[in-house]
Design an enzyme around this catalytic site. Structure first.
Site: not given
Length: 687
Positions: A32-33, A236-237, A267, A623
């Site tokens: 994503k980043t 973002d998010e 998420q 994770r």
């Protein structure tokens, strides 16, 4: 020229789609980043001035990371400007030369501060407004509450402040289950609180967004200036935005439509603090022409882990369908193990972590333990301390750093040795017993003059005579209580747990914990923490005298703490709550306490948040990079008694063919090469 060859086809499409509304559905571990930073660099390369670009995220850390990555990618010169840097230009300010133009990459709050510093005078504030910290806010709430005559128990100011924040941010669902007394007080306090801050030319963190929205609504010219400046907006998010943050983004992007939001509804785990998953799920209502791009190739986990995660999350009906996949190997099966108690689970976990380090050469730092609630860390921390495994706790306070634990241990030290000044001073007025700070300061001064302990000064008639009559009574009463309570420690037979439970009740400490918390559940959680520790007193030491057993108990705790602090820096197992693990990854993950009532949490059934609990488990699973181990208990201690537990229903949603019971795994023969390596590592460890 920004090189896009390292991107997969979906990532590249997301980077190259620069006009109009875009929703980038970025699954866990899909880069994503990387996509966000490449997209900003691509905008600049395509001739869009950096000063017309706004990137908004939730943390300063994320903003800094994006700034640094964009700085490496963006060209130093060329059409539209130069290399971006940390700061953005103020909205409405003079146009900078293209050689120094910079995109604005910041948090929601930082962006609003920029706007308000320039325009807040239009709302009747001065531009040099101050931003109140939480302690400043609490002070204002306390002052207002002191002026309100209310019947019933005293309402905690922190609870009022928390609820006010949720109300003001539009989090109706988050406030729905508030305590009625707190809700009533919040209603009375709200307008007075806002007026008090305005009178001081102060704003709080909620005001930063709310006043910016008010500014846009009451002064359309300001909104037009901001829209003209920020013609390309990225968020973002996005699944974590609340109602106020959504309104802010929508106001900025409604006209030019160049909005790119990045997020993953699977998420979304912060509904309890006001996040609205509908902001992402219902984006088409506000931008019908939105282009949805899915990032589904995961670069983090094995195929086994991703297949399990996909099977779990598909049980949430209201979601945007996506299927994570990986080009990595299939990977090991997911180990599942049951234990008779949380202590047994913690001991086995410690053994497994150390086996992995010694025999498999897996360092502590590659291993993480995930759990649902802060209270679960007690057994884990205790077990890791006992075998000298260094750890660091994220997203929760260490069990041994909690106020109730520190208070109780100080009482134990005081009862073993009344001349322990540090312990006496900590608990002298906990709970309140008339020994004010002024009284204790006088006694401390007297102990310095007499070169004695504070306890000796308490027994000294000359030192006591300097105090007011009521304080003298309190001092005498406390000293008598110490002698009376410690007397049984010299006897032959004594249950330390029963003894401690009696005097903790006698001094009203349990009631004090209940009163001190903003909601009843938090108070009960502290009481559970304390009772769990009290229950362990009977298992301490093999000495005959109770006082010797108590001394051994305290010494063991002290030595464990010292060993933990002296471990090598950075080399430690991570203990982390599921809510805090989002955005992180670990080669080897253990998820513990997978029991009904813990995950999903008991509250989720009455609050209708079962889907969010499933998303929380999904986040925890994703994770893991290489191995994943799951465990649950058939019994768990509460107030020193073992109560039956049942496996989380979420475990049944994982495909059976991907799971391996730990007992079955132990019966399988070890491959020859693996066996040779294990023995080599064992020899190295021994010698």
């Amino acid at each position: 020229m920004v090189d896009l060859n390292s991107l997969n086809p979906e990532q590249r499409l997301a980077v190259e789609t620069i006009h109009g509304p875009v929703l980038i559905l970025a699954g866990a571990g899909t880069g994503k980043t990387r996509v966000i930073t490449y997209r900003i660099a691509r905008l600049i390369e395509r001739g869009i001035s950096p000063q017309n670009i706004l990137g908004v995220t939730f943390t300063n850390k994320a903003a800094r990371e994006m700034q640094e990555r964009v700085a490496k990618l963006a060209p130093r010169s060329g059409k539209g400007g130069s290399r971006p840097a940390v700061k953005g230009q103020e909205p409405g300010g003079e146009t900078q030369a293209s050689a120094s133009a910079r995109p604005t990459v910041c948090t929601f709050h930082s962006f609003c501060v920029r706007v308000l510093r320039r325009y807040i005078d239009r709302l009747g504030y001065k531009r040099n407004f101050v931003i109140y910290s939480e302690s400043d806010q609490l002070g204002a709430i306390k002052k207002i509450q002191s002026q309100i005559v209310a019947k019933g128990p005293k309402i905690d100011p922190a609870a009022v402040l928390s609820l006010l924040s949720r109300y003001r941010n539009g989090g109706t669902r988050a406030a729905a289950f508030a305590d009625p007394g707190v809700a009533a007080m919040a209603e009375q306090v709200r307008s007075r609180y806002e007026s008090a801050l305005h009178a001081c030319n102060a704003v709080d963190f909620d005001d930063l967004i709310l006043l910016t929205l008010r500014l846009f609504a009451e002064h359309p010219g300001v909104l037009e200036e901001c829209r003209a400046r920020y013609r390309y907006v990225m968020v973002d998010e996005y699944q974590d935005t609340n109602a106020a943050q959504f309104q802010l983004v929508h106001a900025l992007a409604r006209e030019h439509r160049n909005l790119c939001v990045v997020g993953d509804d699977d998420q979304s785990i912060y509904g309890w603090r006001g996040a609205e998953i509908a902001n992402l799920l219902d984006l088409e209502k506000h931008f019908p022409e939105v282009k949805v791009i899915k990032l589904e190739q995961n670069y983090r986990s094995t195929s086994t882990i991703l297949t399990a995660a996909n099977s779990l999350i598909k049980n949430n009906v209201r979601r945007r369908a996506k299927q994570l996949w990986s080009a990595k190997e299939q990977g090991a099966k997911i180990a599942v193990r049951a234990f008779e108690s949380d202590e047994a689970e913690a001991r086995a976990l410690a053994e497994e972590i150390e086996f992995a380090r010694q025999i498999q050469r897996i360092p502590w730092s590659d291993q993480a333990v995930l759990f649902r609630t802060n209270g679960q860390s007690r057994a884990l921390e205790t077990a890791l301390r006992q075998v000298d495994i260094r750890y660091h706790l994220i997203g929760g306070q260490s069990y041994f750093d909690r106020r109730e634990i520190k208070d109780f241990l100080a009482y134990l030290k005081l009862l073993v040795n009344p001349h322990d000044d540090a312990s006496l001073l900590r608990v002298a007025n906990v709970p309140p017993r008339g020994l004010s700070e002024a009284t204790m300061e006088r006694l401390l001064a007297a102990s310095h003059d007499q070169k004695s302990s504070v306890y000796t000064a308490m027994l000294n008639s000359a030192a006591k005579s300097t105090l007011p009559p009521r304080a003298q009574e309190s001092v005498a009463g406390f000293a008598a209580w110490i002698e009376r309570t410690r007397a049984p420690l010299s006897g032959q037979k004594l249950s330390l747990a029963n003894w401690a439970e009696r005097w903790v009740n006698e001094i009203g400490y349990f009631d004090d914990l209940r009163r001190s918390e903003k909601d009843p559940e938090a108070g009960e959680s502290r009481i559970r923490n304390l009772r769990d520790l009290i229950a362990t007193l009977n298992g301490s030491g093999g000495a005959e005298l109770p006082i010797e057993r108590l001394q051994t108990f305290l010494e063991d705790l002290t030595l464990d703490t010292e060993r933990e602090e002296k471990g090598p820096e950075g080399e430690a197992v991570t203990l982390i709550t599921m809510h805090s693990c989002k955005g992180l990854e670990f080669p080897h993950v253990y998820i513990v306490g997978l029991e009904d009532g813990l995950l999903p949490h008991a509250r989720s059934k009455e609050e209708g948040t079962l889907d969010e609990e499933r998303r929380l488990f999904y986040v925890a699973i994703t994770r893991a990079m290489r191995t994943l181990r799951l465990s649950y208990c058939t019994g768990r201690k509460k107030y020193g008694q073992s109560l039956p537990c049942y496996p989380s229903p979420f475990l049944k949603e994982l495909p059976n063919h991907l799971l391996e019971l730990a007992d079955e795994r132990g019966k399988k023969p070890v491959p020859i090469e693996s066996g040779k390596m294990m023995f080599a590592n064992l020899r190295a460890a021994l010698g």
